[in-house]
Design a protein around this motif. Structure first.
Motif, short mmCIF file in Angstrom:
data_model
loop_
_atom_site.label_atom_id
_atom_site.label_comp_id
_atom_site.label_asym_id
_atom_site.label_seq_id
_atom_site.Cartn_x
_atom_site.Cartn_y
_atom_site.Cartn_z
N VAL A 18 0.84 -1.20 0.00
CA VAL A 18 0.00 0.00 0.00
C VAL A 18 0.87 1.25 0.00
CG1 VAL A 18 -1.71 1.32 1.30
CG2 VAL A 18 -1.94 -1.16 1.11
N PHE A 19 1.98 1.20 0.75
CA PHE A 19 2.92 2.32 0.77
C PHE A 19 3.44 2.61 -0.64
CE2 PHE A 19 7.42 3.74 1.25
CZ PHE A 19 7.18 4.98 1.85
N PHE A 20 3.81 1.56 -1.36
CA PHE A 20 4.28 1.74 -2.73
C PHE A 20 3.15 2.23 -3.64
CE2 PHE A 20 7.47 -1.81 -1.71
CZ PHE A 20 8.40 -0.89 -1.25
N ALA A 21 1.93 1.73 -3.39
CA ALA A 21 0.78 2.15 -4.21
C ALA A 21 0.52 3.65 -4.07
CB ALA A 21 -0.46 1.36 -3.81
N VAL A 22 0.80 4.19 -2.87
CA VAL A 22 0.63 5.63 -2.65
C VAL A 22 1.50 6.43 -3.62
CG1 VAL A 22 1.19 7.48 -1.02
CG2 VAL A 22 -0.12 5.49 -0.25
N PHE A 23 2.72 5.94 -3.88
CA PHE A 23 3.61 6.64 -4.81
C PHE A 23 3.06 6.63 -6.23
CE2 PHE A 23 6.41 6.30 -1.28
CZ PHE A 23 7.37 7.28 -1.44
N PHE A 24 2.48 5.50 -6.63
CA PHE A 24 1.91 5.44 -7.97
C PHE A 24 0.66 6.32 -8.08
CE2 PHE A 24 4.53 1.65 -8.06
CZ PHE A 24 5.00 1.65 -9.37
N MET A 25 -0.18 6.31 -7.03
CA MET A 25 -1.38 7.14 -7.05
C MET A 25 -1.04 8.63 -7.05
SD MET A 25 -4.13 5.14 -4.59
CE MET A 25 -3.04 4.97 -3.18
N GLY A 26 0.04 8.99 -6.37
CA GLY A 26 0.41 10.40 -6.26
C GLY A 26 1.27 10.91 -7.39
#
Length: 450
Positions: free
Chosen positions: A12-20
């Motif tokens: 989820v932490f890595f997903a935050v980077f992709f979403m942002g």
């Protein structure tokens, strides 16, 4: 916490980077946020708040306590920061800056808690895969945008080829960490099967560095590489430099073809230039050194540089982490942070010499040193994603800290405090005191409307 839960949090932490970043345009439409910069900040705050709430109900929570010197450093920042904020011109916004740093400390403990239940090799594998996939996605979009510019005969500028970032410097701040992390495939046995792909990704990131004229990142990576080179055993130096120089040579060659030679036939003029000067940074640094004697002991207050009227440029931060601490927190915090960072880096490079081989820890030190050097030229400690990635890197590096078990009543109290502080931080978005000058510090509209 189970290993599977820690993995989910990390993903989820890595997903935050992709979403942002890469997917920011899609999420801006869904969330109703006006820009990708504020979206990044909201995603990081939301991640910390939700994960803290989730972890608080675990049967046992064990956190790593940093060294005494690190605890003293952090305490000095907050104690002097609070006093400085109370005597500053914008105490509310100064306190919000401290709250944001507090959430980053929480992020450190969250990630350290996850890493403690996972094998270190697995943690590094996750970060390598993230770095590789993220870099390849950015590279593909970069090449597609360049192709579109070629087809439309529309010369690109510094910012038009990197998608998902309002300013290419926001991506450069991630590059300075992502590029060293790609080197994990060169020195980790289970990742060596990806080394050719990692070398290709490194080459394209180097191409983006040259095209975006990110001189600070180039300097940071080269100087860090030299420091690592002279720290590793003589017999391993070629093993360190060969893949690195090969990737740099490939990236430079691709840059010459795509950015220098080919555009001459399409646009009839150069699309790149060799920048001179300091982009106003030196003037800001000199201004700080001239202005700080008036408040040398307590500084002007956290985040105060954003609203200083007499500064040479309208930037909300001085593009130098240590001078930012000097101006906003005073000489005491400046000296403590400087000594702390130098001693930590000295210890890390001493560990490389004692290890007598190149391994994954060498790569982490390479990334940390690169980020530290680049923080002297840009806003590494200000921007949301670079703050989070740097925090993660520090959490990876902390292996031998003392671990204590936190009682549930303290966990619940901390959770309530973090949630309340996160809500206060979120509520400052689009605050009526902020104007539309668009010089980011906490939010994109980072200046007080005078």
């Amino acid at each position: 916490m189970s290993t599977s839960t820690a993995r989910i949090i990390l993903i989820v932490f890595f997903a935050v980077f992709f979403m942002g970043s890469i997917l920011s345009d899609y999420f801006i439409g869904v969330t109703g946020v006006s820009n990708s910069y504020d979206l990044k900040r909201i995603l990081i705050i939301s991640f910390v708040m939700l994960v803290v709430l989730f972890i608080s109900w675990e049967k046992e929570v064990r956190i790593a306590i940093p060294s005494r010197f690190t605890c003293v450093t952090i305490s000095c920042i907050f104690i002097i920061g609070i006093i400085s904020a109370l005597y500053g011109q914008h105490p509310f916004w100064s306190m919000l800056e401290l709250v944001n740093f507090l959430l980053l400390i929480c992020l450190f403990f969250i990630l350290r808690f996850c890493f403690a239940v996972m094998e270190r090799t697995e943690v590094l594998r996750y970060f390598f895969v993230f770095s590789l996939f993220f870099s390849l996605c950015i590279s593909v979009k970069f090449l597609l945008f360049l192709l579109f510019h070629f087809i439309d005969a529309n010369p690109p500028n510094l910012h038009s080829l990197v998608f998902g970032f309002m300013n290419v410097r926001f991506f450069n701040q991630l590059q300075v960490i992502l590029m060293p992390l790609l080197c994990l495939s060169f020195y980790t046995n289970e990742l060596k099967k990806f080394r050719h792909l990692a070398m290709l990704a490194f080459s394209f990131l180097w191409l983006i560095l040259l095209q975006s004229e990110a001189r600070g990142v180039v300097l940071a990576i080269i100087v860090s590489a030299f420091l690592v080179y002279y720290s590793v055993p003589t017999s391993d130096r070629k093993h360190f430099t060969h893949p690195l120089l090969t990737a740099i040579a490939m990236g430079t060659g691709i840059w010459l073809v795509l950015i220098v030679i080919l555009p001459l036939f399409i646009f009839d003029n150069d699309i790149w230039q060799l920048r001179g000067g300091s982009s106003g940074r030196v003037a800001m640094w000199l201004y700080i050194l001239q202005d700080i004697p008036q408040r040398i002991f307590m500084g002007y207050g956290p985040m105060s540089f954003a609203w200083e009227e007499g500064k040479p440029l309208l930037n909300a931060h001085p593009h130098n982490a240590l001078l930012q601490f000097l101006y906003e927190y005073g000489i005491g915090v400046f000296l403590v942070v400087t000594v702390w960072s130098l001693l930590k880096l000295t210890t890390l490079f001493r560990n490389i010499k004692q290890t007598q081989e190149i391994n994954a820890n060498t790569v982490i030190i390479f990334a940390l040193c690169s980020a530290w050097i680049y923080s002297f030229f840009d806003g590494m400690i200000v921007m949301p994603l670079s703050q989070a990635l740097l925090t993660a890197l520090l959490a990876i590096n902390c292996q031998h800290y003392k671990v204590i078990t936190v009682h549930i009543k303290w966990r619940l109290l901390a959770t309530i405090v973090i949630i309340l502080l996160s809500i206060v931080l979120m509520s400052s978005l689009n605050h009526p005191e902020l104007n539309q000058a668009m010089y980011p510090r906490l939010w994109l509209t980072g200046l007080i409307d005078n």
